[in-house]
Design a protein around this motif. Structure first.
Motif, mmCIF file in Angstrom:
data_model
loop_
_atom_site.group_PDB
_atom_site.id
_atom_site.type_symbol
_atom_site.label_atom_id
_atom_site.label_comp_id
_atom_site.label_asym_id
_atom_site.label_seq_id
_atom_site.Cartn_x
_atom_site.Cartn_y
_atom_site.Cartn_z
ATOM 1 N N GLU A 59 0.937 -1.244 -0.038
ATOM 2 C CA GLU A 59 -0.231 0.175 -0.054
ATOM 3 C C GLU A 59 0.746 1.125 -0.124
ATOM 4 O OE1 GLU A 59 -2.379 -0.310 3.581
ATOM 5 O OE2 GLU A 59 -3.393 -1.940 3.046
ATOM 6 N N LEU A 60 0.263 2.075 -1.092
ATOM 7 C CA LEU A 60 1.367 3.445 -0.648
ATOM 8 C C LEU A 60 0.543 4.346 -0.302
ATOM 9 C CD1 LEU A 60 3.021 3.449 -4.454
ATOM 10 C CD2 LEU A 60 3.459 2.352 -2.406
ATOM 11 N N SER A 61 0.422 5.761 -0.113
ATOM 12 C CA SER A 61 0.023 7.000 0.565
ATOM 13 C C SER A 61 0.562 7.966 0.714
ATOM 14 C CB SER A 61 -0.562 6.660 2.109
ATOM 15 O OG SER A 61 -0.970 5.942 1.986
ATOM 16 N N ARG A 62 -0.079 8.658 -0.152
ATOM 17 C CA ARG A 62 0.438 10.337 -0.555
ATOM 18 C C ARG A 62 0.172 11.790 0.575
ATOM 19 N NH1 ARG A 62 1.708 11.708 -5.547
ATOM 20 N NH2 ARG A 62 0.511 10.032 -7.179
ATOM 21 N N SER A 63 1.205 11.985 0.760
ATOM 22 C CA SER A 63 0.903 13.199 2.165
ATOM 23 C C SER A 63 -0.130 14.609 1.340
ATOM 24 C CB SER A 63 1.735 13.550 2.406
ATOM 25 O OG SER A 63 2.849 14.283 1.447
ATOM 26 N N THR A 64 -1.087 14.761 2.187
ATOM 27 C CA THR A 64 -1.989 15.676 1.803
ATOM 28 C C THR A 64 -1.506 17.610 2.292
ATOM 29 O OG1 THR A 64 -3.117 15.872 3.372
ATOM 30 C CG2 THR A 64 -4.188 14.377 1.653
ATOM 31 N N ALA A 65 -0.257 17.295 3.164
ATOM 32 C CA ALA A 65 0.170 18.647 3.565
ATOM 33 C C ALA A 65 1.476 18.225 3.655
ATOM 34 C CB ALA A 65 -0.510 18.825 4.644
ATOM 35 N N ALA A 66 2.758 18.780 3.604
ATOM 36 C CA ALA A 66 3.901 18.785 4.364
ATOM 37 C C ALA A 66 4.276 17.967 5.788
ATOM 38 C CB ALA A 66 4.521 20.314 4.237
ATOM 39 N N ILE A 67 5.056 17.185 5.678
ATOM 40 C CA ILE A 67 5.279 15.935 6.851
ATOM 41 C C ILE A 67 6.567 16.987 7.583
ATOM 42 C CG2 ILE A 67 5.562 14.175 7.737
ATOM 43 C CD1 ILE A 67 4.127 13.545 5.207
ATOM 44 N N ALA A 100 5.584 9.689 15.200
ATOM 45 C CA ALA A 100 4.370 10.603 14.447
ATOM 46 C C ALA A 100 4.211 10.463 13.472
ATOM 47 C CB ALA A 100 4.868 11.508 14.799
ATOM 48 N N ILE A 101 5.069 9.475 11.965
ATOM 49 C CA ILE A 101 4.564 10.250 10.962
ATOM 50 C C ILE A 101 3.181 9.189 10.645
ATOM 51 C CG2 ILE A 101 5.898 7.854 9.803
ATOM 52 C CD1 ILE A 101 6.296 9.800 7.732
ATOM 53 N N LEU A 102 3.127 8.224 11.137
ATOM 54 C CA LEU A 102 1.786 7.455 10.893
ATOM 55 C C LEU A 102 0.407 8.686 11.142
ATOM 56 C CD1 LEU A 102 2.842 3.597 12.081
ATOM 57 C CD2 LEU A 102 3.229 5.076 10.012
ATOM 58 N N LYS A 103 0.062 9.997 11.639
ATOM 59 C CA LYS A 103 -0.231 10.507 11.822
ATOM 60 C C LYS A 103 -0.507 11.520 11.233
ATOM 61 C CE LYS A 103 -0.371 8.500 17.083
ATOM 62 N NZ LYS A 103 -0.337 9.196 18.285
ATOM 63 N N ALA A 104 0.282 11.539 10.867
ATOM 64 C CA ALA A 104 0.307 12.554 9.650
ATOM 65 C C ALA A 104 -0.388 12.768 8.224
ATOM 66 C CB ALA A 104 1.971 12.834 8.951
ATOM 67 N N PRO A 105 -1.000 13.914 8.252
ATOM 68 C CA PRO A 105 -2.223 13.907 6.881
ATOM 69 C C PRO A 105 -1.654 12.798 5.051
ATOM 70 C CG PRO A 105 -1.047 16.065 6.960
ATOM 71 C CD PRO A 105 -0.699 14.887 7.766
ATOM 72 N N MET A 106 -2.214 11.886 5.306
ATOM 73 C CA MET A 106 -1.926 11.451 4.309
ATOM 74 C C MET A 106 -3.664 10.615 3.246
ATOM 75 S SD MET A 106 0.250 8.202 5.325
ATOM 76 C CE MET A 106 1.321 9.163 6.497
#
Length: 916
Positions: free
Chosen positions: A470-478, A558-564
Motif C-alpha cells: 500500500e502507498l499513501s500520498r501526503s496531503t500536506a507537508a510532513i 509520528a509520521i503515521l498520524k500525518a495527513p495522507m
C-alpha cells in the motif's frame, strides 16, 4: 516372454499389498491405501517398469488407483507420468488438466495470465467438491486473516475465522525449463488427490485446497520439448543447450521476485496473494535425490518473521523423516542454501506472510533414462545427510516423479494435520507485520515529492504496487524527527528534523505486506566473517540506491498520524526515455549483439530497451563475423555481459568437432528460432568478427560493453590504455557499491544531479587507465617513491658529498583512477604513447575504501577502491564504453540505465561536453 512377465506380476502383487508398507513407529498405518479401491493395473505396471529400482519409489506412488470416469495421463496423452522418451508440450499438459476438471467435481482450472509470448499460465485447484463450491466464501475469510485490520486485530475473531477456513497450499513447477519432470508429476498428483480414497488423501482433500501451476515458464517449456525431440531424432549427436528459456532470461527467472519484471513472476504473485495462500512450494530438479533447501544454512533473510523459520524446520524435517522411513535414499534438508535473497519465486510467500518452500530433485534434462555418476560432495555422508544418494545410479524421469510426488504427498499430509496451526501462524505473521512500527520498526519510508528523478521514482513505486504494498500520498507537508547519529568520538548528536513537501509518497509499515517493502527499501550487510563464506546469490539489492532515487527510512512513529491519503490508482510510469528521466530524443541505429554461448544476461538488456521503447536489431556474433561494413548499418552496438566468459571463448565459440547444432524453426522444432536462429550454434565471433568490430568502431561507431564483454574489448585491443585491475583478496558478491563521477561534463553523465551514484557489482571488477598501450607498470609516482639510504630523515633529500645538490623532477601524485602523466623522457621516441585525443577518459570511479560499501558483502575493498568504474575508450574515430559492472541487471539497476542511454543518444558527440 513369460520369464519377463513374472517379475512384473510379482511387483504388481507387492503394489497391491502396499497398504501395509507405510506405518508409523507406533504401528498406525498413516499412509494406508483403501483396500476396497481397485488399482489401474496397466498404469501401475508401467510405473513399476519405469522405476529403475524399488528403493526409488514409495508406497504412496507405486500404484495408481483406478477410476471408471476420471482419465489418467495415460488415457489422455498416451503416456504415464514420468514415461521415458516423452515430454508433453504445455498444450498437452493443459489438455490433461482440463480433461481432469471436466471429469471430476474435485478439480477446477483457472487461467492466471500469459507469458511474454502470449502462452497462457494456469492454476489448478484440487479439493473436495464442497470446498471448491465455496471458494469465494473461504477466500473472503482468508482475506480477513491476511489483513487483521479488517477484524480490528482481534485474536478471538481470528480464531473463529480459522476454525471455519481451509488453508491453501500452492505448488509451482518448471520455472527452470531444463528441469522437466514437474508437469507430469503434478498431473499425476492432481489425479491422485482427486481420485484416491486412501484415508490420508481423503483427509488432505477435505482439509486443504491444493493449488497447482504445473508450468511457470511456459515459453521455455515448449522450447525445451522441441530441443528434446530434436535430441531424440538425433540420438548420437550433441545437441544445443536451451539458449532461450523465456523471452528474455533463462535461469535468472527465479531471481525476479524483487523487481517483478517478468509476467510469470507477477502471475504467480497475484495468484498467491489473490488466493491468500499459506504456502508457495516451488519444484526444481538439480540435486540428488530430494533436497528441501528452504531450511538452508543461513544467514536467513533479515526481514522475515521468526515464526517462518520454525515452519521451515517443521515441514522440512518431517519430509526427511517420512521419506527416510519409506527407505528412499538421498532425502535431506539444511544443505548450503543461505535463504538470504528475496529474489526467488518461492520467496513471494516468505515476504507476504506465507511459507516459502523449494524442492530440488534429480532431473535428467529430459526424459532419457541414463547412468548418472555423482560427485563426492553429492554422495558423501554429513550430519544433515545421514542417508545420502547413491554414488552411481541408473536414473529415470519416473524416479524423479516418484520423489516429487512422495515429498509433496507427505508435506500435504503434515500440512492437513496441522492446518489450523498454519492458519494461526499466517494470521499472526500478518498481525505482526502491521505492528512493525511499534516493535522492530521502522515506521515508514518516504519518497519525497521533489525528487529530481520522478521517472525512476515512479518505476520503484510501481514495483512496490506489484508487490501488493500500500502507498499513501501526503496531503500536506510532513515534518519528522530523524534518528540521532553519533560523531567520530561516539557521542550522540542532537536529533535533527526533516520536512517533506505535500505530495510525497509514504510507505507505511503498519500494513500486512510491510516486510517486502522493508526488505526492498532497506540496506543489507553481509559480514565478511559470516560463517557462510559462499553466498548463494547477490548479497544486496537496496533499491532506493540502485534506482538513484531518495528513499528516507523513518523511525518516528509520528509520521503515521500525518495527513495522507491511500493511493488507490496505479502509479503512472512515463513512457519512453522519460521513465529514466531523460528527454525524448532521436535515437541512432542500434544493434544488440549476443553470442550463442549464453543469452541470459544480455536478455536483461533487451528487456530494458523494450520497456524504454528503444528499437534495435538483434544480431549474433556470427552475423558480425559476416558483415564487413557494420558502420553502414549501425551507429551503436551493445554487447552486454555473457556471464564469466573468456575472450577466447567469445572468438572461438564451441568446439567444431561433430555435427552442426542448429537453433532454428523446423517442423520438428516449431518453437525454436523465433527470437534468433542459426544453422549451427558452434561458431563464435571469429577473427573476422573481431576485425569487423574494430572497423566499426574505428569508423565512428560506439561499442558498449560490460563485465566480461568489457574484458573482451580490452583483450582484443579495442580499448587502448585500459586494463582490468588485478586483485588478490578482494571479495564482492553481488553488492551495491558507491561510485563517484569524475567527468561530469561528459554527455554520458547528462541528467545526473548528484556526484555520487550507487552501482551494482557482481565480483568487484574495476579498471586501470594509462597513457601508454603497455600500461603504467614501472612508472614512478609520488605514492610509490621511497628514498634511498643516506643523510637526513625519511622526508629529507639525500645530498651527495663534493658537489652541489640538484633537485629531481617532482614525481606525479596520481590518484588510483588516473593515468600517470608522462614526462619528457618517457614521451621521447616512445611508440607506445597513446595520442592525446585517443586516451581513455574515466567517467565514474569507485569511492574510497571507507566509503565504498553501500550494501552487501565487501572484503579487502582497498584493492578496487578509487579505481575506474566506467571508462570511455577511444579507438580511431569511435568509442568503446566499458562498464566494470552490469548497468542493466534484473530490472534492479534503473539508476545506471541513463549512462547507457546517454551514450547511445550522444554516440557522435562523446568528445564534447554535455549540453546544459
Amino acid at each position: 516372454m513369460p520369464a519377463r512377465r513374472l517379475p512384473l506380476i510379482a511387483l504388481l502383487a507387492l503394489a497391491s499389498c502396499s497398504v501395509f508398507a507405510a506405518t508409523d513407529p507406533n504401528g498406525s498405518i498413516t499412509y494406508a491405501r483403501d483396500p476396497a479401491q481397485p488399482i489401474d493395473q496397466a498404469y501401475t505396471a508401467q510405473i513399476l517398469k519405469d522405476t529403475t529400482d524399488a528403493q526409488f519409489n514409495s508406497p504412496l506412488t507405486d500404484y495408481l488407483p483406478a477410476s471408471a470416469t476420471v482419465p489418467t495421463p495415460l488415457k489422455v496423452l498416451g503416456h504415464i507420468a514420468g514415461a521415458p522418451d516423452y515430454l508433453p508440450y504445455s498444450t498437452d499438459v493443459y489438455r490433461y488438466f482440463r480433461a481432469l476438471a471436466a471429469a471430476s467435481p474435485r478439480v477446477k482450472v483457472f487461467t492466471i495470465g500469459e507469458s511474454e509470448e502470449g502462452r497462457p499460465m494456469i492454476a489448478v485447484a484440487v479439493a473436495d467438491e464442497n470446498l471448491l463450491a465455496e471458494l469465494d466464501a473461504n477466500n473472503a475469510r482468508l482475506a480477513k486473516l491476511a489483513d487483521p485490520r479488517t477484524i480490528a486485530m482481534d485474536d478471538a475473531t481470528a480464531d473463529a475465522l480459522i476454525a471455519q477456513s481451509t488453508p491453501v497450499y500452492y505448488i509451482t513447477g518448471t520455472i527452470h525449463s531444463t528441469e522437466t519432470g514437474s508437469p507430469t508429476a503434478l498431473m499425476e498428483l492432481a489425479y491422485r488427490l482427486a481420485v484416491d480414497d486412501a484415508p490420508y488423501i481423503q483427509h488432505i482433500r477435505s482439509h486443504v485446497i491444493t493449488l497447482i501451476t504445473p508450468i511457470v515458464e511456459v515459453d521455455g517449456r515448449d522450447r525445451q520439448v522441441d530441443r528434446y525431440n530434436w535430441h531424440r531424432a538425433h540420438p548420437d549427436q550433441n545437441y544445443p543447450r536451451l539458449l532461450y528459456w523465456g523471452h528474455y532470461v533463462a535461469h535468472d527467472n527465479n531471481r525476479d521476485a524483487m523487481a517483478m519484471t517478468l509476467n510469470l513472476t507477477r502471475n504467480v504473485a497475484d495468484t498467491f496473494v489473490g488466493w491468500h495462500a499459506q504456502v508457495l512450494h516451488d519444484l526444481h530438479e538439480s540435486v540428488p535425490f530430494l533436497y528441501d533447501n528452504t531450511v538452508g544454512d543461513g544467514p536467513y533473510n533479515a526481514w522475515i518473521d521468526p515464526i517462518l523459520t520454525g515452519e521451515w524446520q517443521q515441514l522440512g524435517w518431517d519430509n526427511v523423516q517420512q521419506m527416510t522411513k519409506f527407505g528412499m535414499p538421498g532425502v535431506f534438508t539444511h544443505g548450503d542454501f543461505d535463504t538470504w535473497s528475496p529474489g526467488y519465486l518461492m520467496f513471494i510467500a516468505a515476504m507476504h506472510n506465507g511459507i516459502s518452500r523449494l524442492y530440488e530433485t534429480f532431473g535428467n534434462d529430459g526424459a532419457d533414462t541414463v547412468k548418472r555418476i555423482l560427485e563426492p560432495e553429492e554422495y558423501q555422508r554429513t550430519w544433515y545427510k545421514p542417508n545420502p544418494p547413491l554414488p552411481v545410479v541408473t536414473w529415470s524421469q519416473r524416479n524423479n516423479n516418484n520423489y516429487q510426488q512422495t515429498g509433496l504427498l507427505t508435506a500435504l499430509k503434515y500440512f492437513s494435520d496441522n492446518g489450523q496451526l498454519f492458519l494461526k501462524n499466517y494470521y499472526l505473521k500478518s498481525k505482526r507485520s502491521i505492528e512493525k512500527p511499534q516493535n522492530a520498526g521502522p515506521a515508514a519510508y518516504v519518497f519525497p515529492a521533489d525528487d529530481a528523478r520522478p521517472g525512476s521514482q515512479a518505476q520503484l513505486l510501481r514495483i512496490l504496487q506489484r508487490q501488493h504494498v500500500e502507498l499513501s500520498r501526503s496531503t500536506a507537508a510532513i515534518k519528522i524527527t530523524l534518528p540521532a547519529t553519533r560523531d567520530e568520538d561516539g557521542k550522540e548528536k542532537k536529533a535533527d528534523t526533516r520536512r517533506f513537501p505535500a505530495g510525497s509518497i509514504v510507505v507505511r509499515m503498519d500494513q500486512p505486506y510491510s516486510r517486502i517493502a522493508d526488505t526492498l527499501l532497506d540496506r543489507q550487510y553481509w559480514s565478511p566473517k559470516d560463517p557462510q563464506q559462499h553466498p548463494y546469490d547477490d548479497t544486496a539489492w537496496s533499491m532506493g540506491d540502485l534506482f538513484d532515487v531518495e528513499v528516507v527510512r523513518v523511525t518516528d512513529n509520528a509520521i503515521l498520524k500525518a495527513p495522507m491519503r491511500k493511493l488507490d490508482a496505479v502509479v503512472d510510469v512515463p513512457a519512453g526515455l522519460a521513465a529514466i528521466d531523460l528527454p525524448n530524443a532521436k535515437l541512432p541505429r542500434i544493434a544488440v549483439m549476443h553470442t550463442w554461448l549464453s543469452t541470459q544476461t544480455e536478455g536483461w538488456w533487451r528487456m530494458a530497451l523494450d520497456r524504454l521503447q528503444v528499437k534495435y536489431d538483434y544480431i549474433s556474433t556470427q552475423d558480425v563475423a559476416k558483415l564487413g561494413d557494420l558502420r553502414a548499418k549501425y551507429d551503436v552496438i551493445l554487447f552486454g555481459p555473457i556471464g564469466g566468459t573468456g575472450s577466447r571463448r567469445i572468438i572461438d565459440g564451441l568446439p567444431m568437432w561433430g555435427e552442426p547444432m542448429p537453433w532454428k524453426t523446423t517442423e520438428l522444432t516449431p518453437n525454436i528460432g523465433r527470437i534468433d536462429s542459426t544453422d549451427d550454434i558452434r561458431p563464435g565471433l571469429g577473427e573476422s568478427g573481431v576485425v569487423n568490430l574494430k572497423r566499426f568502431v574505428h569508423e565512428g561507431g560506439l561499442l558498449i560493453t560490460a563485465e566480461d564483454s568489457a574484458r573482451f574489448a580490452i583483450d582484443v585491443g579495442l580499448a587502448p590504455g585500459v586494463s582490468i585491475t588485478p586483485t588478490d583478496k578482494l571479495k564482492v558478491v553481488g553488492s551495491v557499491l558507491q561510485a563517484q563521477f569524475v567527468d561530469r561534463k561528459s554527455p554520458i553523465a547528462a541528467s545526473y544531479t548528484r556526484d555520487d551514484l550507487a552501482m551494482y557489482s557482481a565480483e568487484g571488477q574495476s579498471f586501470k587507465v594509462s597513457n601508454l598501450i603497455t600500461g603504467d607498470r614501472g612508472l614512478p609516482t609520488a605514492k610509490d617513491f621511497q628514498r634511498a639510504t643516506g643523510r637526513g630523515g625519511p622526508h629529507d633529500t639525500d645530498t651527495p658529498e663534493g658537489r652541489a645538490a640538484v633537485e629531481p623532477e617532482t614525481l606525479p601524485d596520481v590518484k588510483p583512477w588516473q593515468a600517470t602523466p608522462l614526462n619528457a623522457e618517457q614521451l621521447r621516441n616512445n611508440p607506445w604513447v597513446i595520442p592525446t585525443d585517443q586516451r581513455p577518459k574515466v567517467i565514474l570511479r569507485f569511492a574510497a575504501a571507507d566509503k565504498l560499501l553501500i550494501a552487501g558483502l565487501l572484503d579487502h575493498g582497498s584493492e578496487m577502491a578509487e579505481r575506474a568504474a566506467v571508462v570511455d575508450a577511444r579507438y580511431g574515430k569511435g568509442h568503446v564504453l566499458l562498464f566494470a559492472s552490469n548497468p542493466m541487471w534484473r530490472g534492479e539497476t534503473i539508476g545506471s540505465y541513463p549512462l547507457v542511454l546517454n551514450a547511445i543518444v550522444h554516440f557522435d558527440k562523446l568528445d564534447g561536453p554535455a549540453k546544459p
